[in-house]
Design an enzyme around this catalytic site. Structure first.
Site, PDB file in Angstrom:
ATOM      1  N   ASP A  46       0.854  -1.191   0.000  1.00 50.31           N
ATOM      2  CA  ASP A  46       0.000   0.000   0.000  1.00 50.31           C
ATOM      3  C   ASP A  46       0.890   1.240   0.000  1.00 50.31           C
ATOM      4  OD1 ASP A  46      -1.991   1.858   0.334  1.00 50.31           O
ATOM      5  OD2 ASP A  46      -2.201   1.502   2.493  1.00 50.31           O
ATOM      6  N   ASN A  48      -0.557   4.583  -0.044  1.00 49.58           N
ATOM      7  CA  ASN A  48      -1.233   5.819   0.397  1.00 49.58           C
ATOM      8  C   ASN A  48      -2.011   5.661   1.703  1.00 49.58           C
ATOM      9  OD1 ASN A  48      -3.240   4.212  -0.562  1.00 49.58           O
ATOM     10  ND2 ASN A  48      -4.227   5.772  -1.827  1.00 49.58           N
ATOM     11  N   ASP A  50      -4.373   3.647   2.786  1.00 47.58           N
ATOM     12  CA  ASP A  50      -5.789   3.259   2.900  1.00 47.58           C
ATOM     13  C   ASP A  50      -5.947   1.774   3.224  1.00 47.58           C
ATOM     14  OD1 ASP A  50      -5.125   2.089   0.526  1.00 47.58           O
ATOM     15  OD2 ASP A  50      -6.732   3.008  -0.663  1.00 47.58           O
ATOM     16  N   ASP A  54      -1.600  -1.157  -3.918  1.00 46.75           N
ATOM     17  CA  ASP A  54      -1.904  -0.381  -5.126  1.00 46.75           C
ATOM     18  C   ASP A  54      -0.716  -0.392  -6.089  1.00 46.75           C
ATOM     19  OD1 ASP A  54      -0.139   1.618  -3.964  1.00 46.75           O
ATOM     20  OD2 ASP A  54      -1.828   2.151  -2.662  1.00 46.75           O
ATOM     21  N   ASP A 221      -7.830 -16.213 -17.249  1.00 48.20           N
ATOM     22  CA  ASP A 221      -8.679 -16.766 -16.201  1.00 48.20           C
ATOM     23  C   ASP A 221      -9.682 -17.775 -16.770  1.00 48.20           C
ATOM     24  OD1 ASP A 221      -9.396 -16.297 -13.316  1.00 48.20           O
ATOM     25  OD2 ASP A 221     -11.357 -15.881 -14.208  1.00 48.20           O
ATOM     26  N   GLU A 275      -5.514 -20.603 -17.470  1.00 49.87           N
ATOM     27  CA  GLU A 275      -5.867 -21.353 -16.267  1.00 49.87           C
ATOM     28  C   GLU A 275      -6.764 -22.502 -16.716  1.00 49.87           C
ATOM     29  OE1 GLU A 275      -7.955 -20.741 -11.918  1.00 49.87           O
ATOM     30  OE2 GLU A 275      -8.749 -19.738 -13.660  1.00 49.87           O
TER      31      GLU A 275
HETATM   32  C1  GLC Z   1     -10.110 -18.096 -11.358  1.00 54.03           C
HETATM   33  C2  GLC Z   1      -9.389 -17.135 -10.442  1.00 54.03           C
HETATM   34  C3  GLC Z   1     -10.164 -17.018  -9.169  1.00 54.03           C
HETATM   35  C4  GLC Z   1     -11.534 -16.470  -9.484  1.00 54.03           C
HETATM   36  C5  GLC Z   1     -12.222 -17.289 -10.578  1.00 54.03           C
HETATM   37  C6  GLC Z   1     -13.364 -16.519 -11.168  1.00 54.03           C
HETATM   38  O1  GLC Z   1     -10.154 -19.361 -10.846  1.00 54.03           O
HETATM   39  O2  GLC Z   1      -8.073 -17.551 -10.257  1.00 54.03           O
HETATM   40  O3  GLC Z   1      -9.513 -16.224  -8.212  1.00 54.03           O
HETATM   41  O4  GLC Z   1     -12.315 -16.473  -8.334  1.00 54.03           O
HETATM   42  O5  GLC Z   1     -11.370 -17.605 -11.645  1.00 54.03           O
HETATM   43  O6  GLC Z   1     -12.890 -15.466 -11.958  1.00 54.03           O
HETATM   44 CA    CA Z   2      -3.608   2.007  -1.270  1.00 55.08          CA
END
Ligand code: GLC
Ligand code: CA
Length: 573
Positions: A46, A48, A50, A54, A221, A275
């Site tokens: 982080d 800033n 919060d 980031d 993904d 993935e």
């Molecule tokens: C993949 C990501 C996971 C996410 C899912 C839905 O498995 O690695 O973190 O929840 O897809 O996008």
């Molecule tokens: Ca931040």
């Protein structure tokens, strides 16, 4: 003029792999030689105060990553998102998440990465969007809206028996039109309809936007899920045991990936990793074979999920099972395929807690070093997860309200599992374990955020003992060891392109293998247990030099190695 020319030549120069000409039958490529480091931006640094990591925080830590020696960063989603699933629910693909900063911050981070001769791949989440994405807001407004067909709408509730990965039905009835939409993940993650050519063009144009900015590729993904079964029939009871198998093998998956490759990826020097939920090792080549022009590589989940049953239940496993997985990869993937190797990410527990031994400081350090040694000497492009280079551990969860993850919350809401059991199992396998903030120092909040801020997810209380500042100063730390192991891999192409041979597939404690490329021969010996063991090497194998070890002994040239708890040694022979 001169400067311009130099600038345009530079990326070409850097794009070259370290070696040229076929290596052991493999076509060399920079992404095959890469050691990739995954950054989960929310938890990295982080800047800033919060309490949320980031982009400027990442930029401030680029020297740390360059020194570690990784050469590609995979950034988990940084896009505008309402955070139902921590950014894996995207509201605007061309905007940076407000908490993470601005597009200027992104550009500065990217420039900083390039200036250090590293590359950046970003997460491409295009099986679904957020329900707050403009396309979905339009889509749900009426049956005749031009965006209606961007998503998957059907009559009936539910229209079929698909379950969601995050518990309950994969369908949500929408009162405005009386139809239901498909969401394989959360209710706030409606699935895109890839059979609509307009959707594909929207995705491709967005990919070009980021590639034109200079990003070097994508981690995609749940990408095999993009092609849905025609007519969406019910899953049979057999298929319901593992719906991913059906969902990942839709009829147009390869066609859509080939189109993406033809129209976008082939125009850039990019790296892609999918993935591959639902894809077996035997099927991997269907996606990654270079002659098919789809993706460079995929993540198979056989190794990382070796010890898992359904949800968060454990499954007994033996070392021989893990070895059998790596042997199978070596057997099944050909010279025109490419593999990945990883044992952790933001969806899995901490590396050392999951596959090592975090029960005492000594065993933790030794086993964390062993696991990094193993990952960095095995076949395939290596993916390391942030914090594992420090041997960060699972979090000591004791209460349900300590979890942030939608997966845990939704599972609890089903009432299927008693609270105490869920807490115990999610403490072992839940995704929040790997999402706690990086432990940078012994300062308040581990240096992740300012002292008086509240981190979005609690810092692991062991940060005073496990942190980057202490380990940077210690030549015997997990961090220093990981740095050496990365350097070793970069130095010897045998670890990238060399043959892999398991010397002793049935041994219950010792994992011993060779990596050979031409005259370069390496032996890796790992005692994957806390019990010391004597290990006799094959008579013909005489080690010449110990290149990396976490042990006091190196025993170069010895016929029998006296391996201590979690000993890891790499020899030249
Ligand atoms: C993949 C990501 C996971 C996410 C899912 C839905 O498995 O690695 O973190 O929840 O897809 O996008
Ligand atoms: Ca931040």
């Amino acid at each position: 003029m001169k400067r311009l020319l130099l600038a345009s030549l530079l990326p070409l120069v850097c794009a070259q792999p370290l070696v040229t000409g076929l290596q052991n039958g493999f076509q060399p490529a920079w992404w095959k030689e890469a050691v990739v480091y995954q950054v989960y931006p929310r938890s990295f640094q982080d800047s800033n105060g919060d309490g949320i990591g980031d982009l400027n925080g990442i930029t401030s830590r680029l020297d740390y990553l360059a020194k570690l020696g990784v050469n590609v960063i995979w950034l988990s989603p940084h896009y505008d998102s309402p955070n139902a699933d921590n950014g894996y629910d995207i509201r605007d693909y061309r905007k940076v998440m407000k908490e993470f900063g601005t597009m200027e911050d992104f550009d500065r981070m990217l420039a900083g990465i390039k200036a250090r001769h590293m590359r950046l791949i970003i997460d491409l989440v295009v099986n679904h969007t957020s329900d707050e994405h403009r396309w979905f807001v339009e889509s749900r407004s009426s049956k005749t809206n031009p965006y209606r067909d961007y998503y998957i709408w059907r009559d009936g509730h539910p229209p079929n028996n698909y379950p969601s990965y995050f518990s309950g039905s994969a369908w949500q009835l929408d009162p405005t039109t009386g139809q239901s939409y498909l969401h394989l993940f959360a209710v706030k993650q409606p699935d895109l309809n890839w059979d609509n050519p307009k959707v594909r063009q929207e995705v491709f144009s967005m990919m070009r936007f980021w590639l034109d900015k200079g990003v070097d590729g994508f981690r995609m993904d749940v990408i095999p899920l993009i092609s849905k079964a025609p007519g969406l029939p019910n899953l049979t009871p057999e298929q319901l045991k593992d719906p991913s198998r059906v969902w990942a093998n839709g009829p147009h998956r390869d066609e859509y990936l080939q189109q993406m490759n033809r129209e976008v990826l082939s125009k850039y020097d990019s790296m892609t990793v999918g993935e591959a939920i639902g894809i077996t090792v035997d099927e991997t080549t269907n996606i990654v074979n270079s002659a098919r022009h789809e993706l460079n590589m995929i993540f198979n989940f056989d190794a990382v999920r070796l010890n898992r049953g359904a949800d968060y239940t454990g499954r007994p496993w033996m070392l021989a099972d893990l070895k059998a997985i790596y042997a199978k990869h070596a057997r099944v993937l050909s010279k025109t395929d490419w593999d990945t190797v990883f044992l952790a990410n933001h969806d899995n527990p901490r590396l050392v807690s999951n596959f090592g031994d975090d029960s005492s400081p000594e065993m933790r350090v030794r086993s964390a070093k062993l696991l990094q040694t193993m990952l960095l000497t095995l076949r395939g492009t290596v993916f390391l997860y942030q914090g594992d280079e420090l041997g960060m551990t699972n979090y000591p969860f004791t209460r349900l309200d300590q979890f942030d993850d939608i997966e845990v919350k939704n599972l609890y809401a089903t009432g299927k599992i008693a609270e105490a059991r869920l807490v115990k199992e999610a403490a072992r396998f839940g995704r929040d374990n790997s999402r706690t903030p990086i432990q940078w120092s012994a300062d308040a909040n581990a240096g992740f955020t300012s002292a008086n801020a509240k981190p979005w997810l609690a810092v692991n209380p062991n940060y005073k003992e496990i942190n980057a500042a202490a380990q940077t100063a210690d030549p015997n730390s997990v961090l220093s060891h990981t740095q050496k192991a990365i350097a070793l891999r970069h130095e010897h192409p045998a670890f990238v392109y060399g043959d892999y041979q398991d010397l002793d597939p049935a041994h219950k404690q010792v994992f011993a293998y060779t990596r050979i490329l031409g005259g370069e021969k390496f032996l890796v010996v790992l005692n994957v247990s806390r019990q010391p063991v004597d290990y006799k090497l094959p008579a013909s194998l005489k080690t010449r030099e110990a290149l990396l070890t976490n042990a006091a002994l190196s025993e170069t040239g010895a016929a029998t190695l006296h391996l201590g708890a979690w000993d890891a040694r790499v020899y030249r022979y």
